[in-house]
Scaffold this motif. Structure first.
Motif, PDB file in Angstrom:
ATOM      1  N   PHE A 190      -6.951 -10.832  38.437  1.00 30.03           N
ATOM      2  CA  PHE A 190      -7.362  -9.612  39.144  1.00 30.03           C
ATOM      3  C   PHE A 190      -6.765  -9.569  40.556  1.00 30.03           C
ATOM      4  O   PHE A 190      -6.250  -8.542  41.000  1.00 30.03           O
TER       5      PHE A 190
ATOM      6  N   GLY B  13       0.681 -21.139  26.744  1.00 32.69           N
ATOM      7  CA  GLY B  13       0.647 -19.687  26.781  1.00 32.69           C
ATOM      8  C   GLY B  13      -0.758 -19.181  26.508  1.00 32.69           C
ATOM      9  O   GLY B  13      -1.660 -19.963  26.188  1.00 32.69           O
TER      10      GLY B  13
ATOM     11  N   GLY C 238      -8.651 -14.571  39.251  1.00 29.09           N
ATOM     12  CA  GLY C 238      -7.268 -14.863  39.670  1.00 29.09           C
ATOM     13  C   GLY C 238      -6.288 -13.763  39.294  1.00 29.09           C
ATOM     14  O   GLY C 238      -5.531 -13.267  40.133  1.00 29.09           O
TER      15      GLY C 238
ATOM     16  N   ASN D  32      -2.930 -20.987  38.554  1.00 33.55           N
ATOM     17  CA  ASN D  32      -3.118 -20.823  37.112  1.00 33.55           C
ATOM     18  C   ASN D  32      -2.107 -21.637  36.308  1.00 33.55           C
ATOM     19  O   ASN D  32      -2.450 -22.237  35.285  1.00 33.55           O
ATOM     20  N   ALA D  33      -0.857 -21.619  36.767  1.00 35.62           N
ATOM     21  CA  ALA D  33       0.187 -22.383  36.071  1.00 35.62           C
ATOM     22  C   ALA D  33      -0.149 -23.876  36.091  1.00 35.62           C
ATOM     23  O   ALA D  33       0.000 -24.579  35.089  1.00 35.62           O
TER      24      ALA D  33
ATOM     25  N   ASP E 288       5.320 -21.876  33.633  1.00 40.95           N
ATOM     26  CA  ASP E 288       4.700 -23.180  33.412  1.00 40.95           C
ATOM     27  C   ASP E 288       5.115 -23.725  32.048  1.00 40.95           C
ATOM     28  O   ASP E 288       5.848 -23.065  31.305  1.00 40.95           O
TER      29      ASP E 288
ATOM     30  N   ARG F  34      -3.233 -25.265  36.618  1.00 38.68           N
ATOM     31  CA  ARG F  34      -4.502 -25.597  35.991  1.00 38.68           C
ATOM     32  C   ARG F  34      -4.561 -25.207  34.515  1.00 38.68           C
ATOM     33  O   ARG F  34      -4.778 -26.047  33.657  1.00 38.68           O
ATOM     34  N   HIS F  35      -4.365 -23.922  34.256  1.00 39.24           N
ATOM     35  CA  HIS F  35      -4.519 -23.468  32.876  1.00 39.24           C
ATOM     36  C   HIS F  35      -3.265 -23.746  32.057  1.00 39.24           C
ATOM     37  O   HIS F  35      -3.350 -24.102  30.887  1.00 39.24           O
ATOM     38  N   GLY F  36      -2.089 -23.526  32.665  1.00 42.36           N
ATOM     39  CA  GLY F  36      -0.849 -23.748  31.927  1.00 42.36           C
ATOM     40  C   GLY F  36      -0.623 -25.247  31.718  1.00 42.36           C
ATOM     41  O   GLY F  36      -0.743 -25.767  30.612  1.00 42.36           O
TER      42      GLY F  36
ATOM     43  N   GLY G 185     -12.575 -16.367  37.043  1.00 41.95           N
ATOM     44  CA  GLY G 185     -12.102 -15.182  36.345  1.00 41.95           C
ATOM     45  C   GLY G 185     -11.596 -14.070  37.254  1.00 41.95           C
ATOM     46  O   GLY G 185     -11.457 -12.933  36.816  1.00 41.95           O
TER      47      GLY G 185
ATOM     48  N   ILE H 221      -8.189 -11.090  28.879  1.00 42.90           N
ATOM     49  CA  ILE H 221      -8.803 -11.453  30.154  1.00 42.90           C
ATOM     50  C   ILE H 221      -9.991 -10.527  30.408  1.00 42.90           C
ATOM     51  O   ILE H 221      -9.871  -9.317  30.261  1.00 42.90           O
TER      52      ILE H 221
END
Ligand SMILES: Nc1ncnc2c1ncn2[C@@H]1O[C@H](COP(=O)(O)OP(=O)(O)O)[C@@H](O)[C@H]1O
Ligand SMILES: Nc1ncnc2c1ncn2[C@@H]1O[C@H](COP(=O)(O)OP(=O)(O)O)[C@@H](O)[C@H]1O
Lengths: 114, 150, 150, 114
Positions: free
Chosen positions: C113, C89, C111, C54-55, C85, C57-59, C109, C95
């Protein structure tokens, strides 16, 4: 780190089988202990089997030199056999290969003690 | 220690010898990503282990509160490794030569020699807050790793 | 990112998925040092991989110039992991629940979890310069790792 | 990452043997490609052998769900077999175990396609 080095007799020669990493904080002290113990009972002939050693760092090499000196002081002989290429390379660049008696077969090594 | 500017992978470790294994694992990871073969990895690893051991022992004097910083960087042709500690620093010009006959049977004093033998470029500098920063480079184009003069 | 105060082992990594393997290796190292068994390591690793993914890819949106910071800390009874990251933010309150029927067949959706399922305590905060800091704790005294409610 | 998943036929069922990590950036896309290719020739029966899978992260699980949906849209059936405990646990907590048809033996799985 819990690992033990094998010890066995070949005639009157004590063979110590080192294995893994002989490196600072783990294998180096274990090696010293094992060799000192082996010398403790008056053994005069020690043959170190290096076949299973993957890495020897400068602490390991230093300990090996120290053990050699200790053995000599006690009137014992300490020899090496079955050096993997990488260990041979390290002893070559540090010029210790000329200090140690090194053999490539156990029969030859054992015979050399006389 | 300040944020390192470079190095795709940076580790900060407490001063424990066990952490040398993590540095070795990180080197393996970086070598795989950069296509460095096992032979070359072995010799670079020998140098890196010595550098980290020195940082832990001589630099940080085994104080687990003090950190060792290891950074893996460089571009395609050069692997650049940095090892920093939070010690008092030292004068690398005063290192004795382990090949000198009077040093041959010493039980220590071969670490920096290992580093210089297995790496292509080695330099020491002082960190901002004291401490030693050892920078080592390995030319990845040379086929035979590190064994140098042999 | 600022110097983390705690964590015996800290990694800074460029934003590449391959580096997740190094994080996993570092976790293995820390688990061995702390006597955490393979079963528990597996579930902690599942959570940690998600956090780092997540850090990255999304961060950091896969920008290799941006770093992910992973820190391993905590005391004897608790393993505390932090993943930071340099992204913008996000609001973790927004979520969606992957167990809700309308989300069941979604391809993403799950991760966070995973992280909440396999760790005992999970919190999100903002870093000084923005970015997300995810802190996860695992109680090492519980025998069965992570599978929680099962 | 260079690794390939095995594909073989058991009667008219295409068996895809996944292995290793089905995780973001490596195994997940490889799995999708492999399954999409398998569906490309009009195959209607796909059986995924999970025996060799060590880890499946949320991306891997997401891709698996996506492949299931794609198969269904193409009028094909996608089933799973030989789930290692840890993979079974993951599909259980994500409640996907009820979505997929899961078998513990290949004979049973193949027979189930009818
Ligand atoms: N990071 C360091 N910080 C302080 N002193 C160091 C550091 N690295 C090396 N030294 C000094 O250099 C000497 C030689 O180091 P080295 O060649 O690695 O051999 P050894 O570690 O066996 O003494 C050490 O004994 C120490 O005094
Ligand atoms: N480190 C992060 N920085 C920014 N947004 C994040 C971060 N982690 C999670 N998110 C947001 O939360 C959402 C849900 O994340 P997650 O549960 O891991 O599922 P997925 O990654 O499959 O979308 C993501 O889609 C993203 O929008």
């Amino acid at each position: 780190m819990g690992k033990d080095f094998g010890i066995r007799m070949n005639g009157d020669v004590k063979v110590i089988e080192l294995k893994g990493k002989i490196t600072i904080g783990s294998g180096d002290l274990k090696m010293r202990e094992t060799i000192h113990q082996a010398l403790g009972d008056g053994t005069k002939k020690i043959l170190i089997d290096m076949a299973g050693v993957s890495t020897i760092d400068s602490s390991g090499v230093g300990e090996l030199v120290g053990c050699y000196t200790t053995a000599t002081h006690k009137g014992a002989k300490l020899k090496l056999m079955n050096l993997p290429n990488k260990i041979q390379d390290v002893l070559t660049v540090t010029q210790l290969i000329t200090v140690f008696d090194v053999y490539s077969s156990e029969a030859e090594a054992v015979a050399s003690f006389g | 220690m300040t944020e390192p500017e470079q190095g795709a992978v940076v580790l900060w470790l407490s001063s424990r010898y066990e952490n040398i294994e993590l540095v070795q694992a990180a080197l393996g990871h970086v070598c795989r990503l950069r296509g460095i073969d096992g032979e070359m990895e072995h010799w670079i690893g020998m140098a890196l282990r010595e550098a980290v051991a020195n940082a832990i022992r001589h630099g940080n004097r085994l104080d687990p509160q003090k950190r060792v910083l290891v950074s893996f960087g460089g571009d395609g042709d050069v692997l650049e490794l940095t090892v920093g500690d939070e010690g008092d620093g030292f004068d690398p010009g005063r290192i004795s030569d382990p090949l000198a006959p009077e040093n041959q049977m010493k039980t220590s004093g071969r670490g920096i020699f290992y580093i210089r033998t297995f790496m292509d470029e080695v330099s020491f500098s002082r960190g901002e807050k004291g401490g030693t920063i050892l920078t080592m480079k390995k030319d990845l184009k040379t086929r035979i790793a590190g064994k140098g003069e042999q």
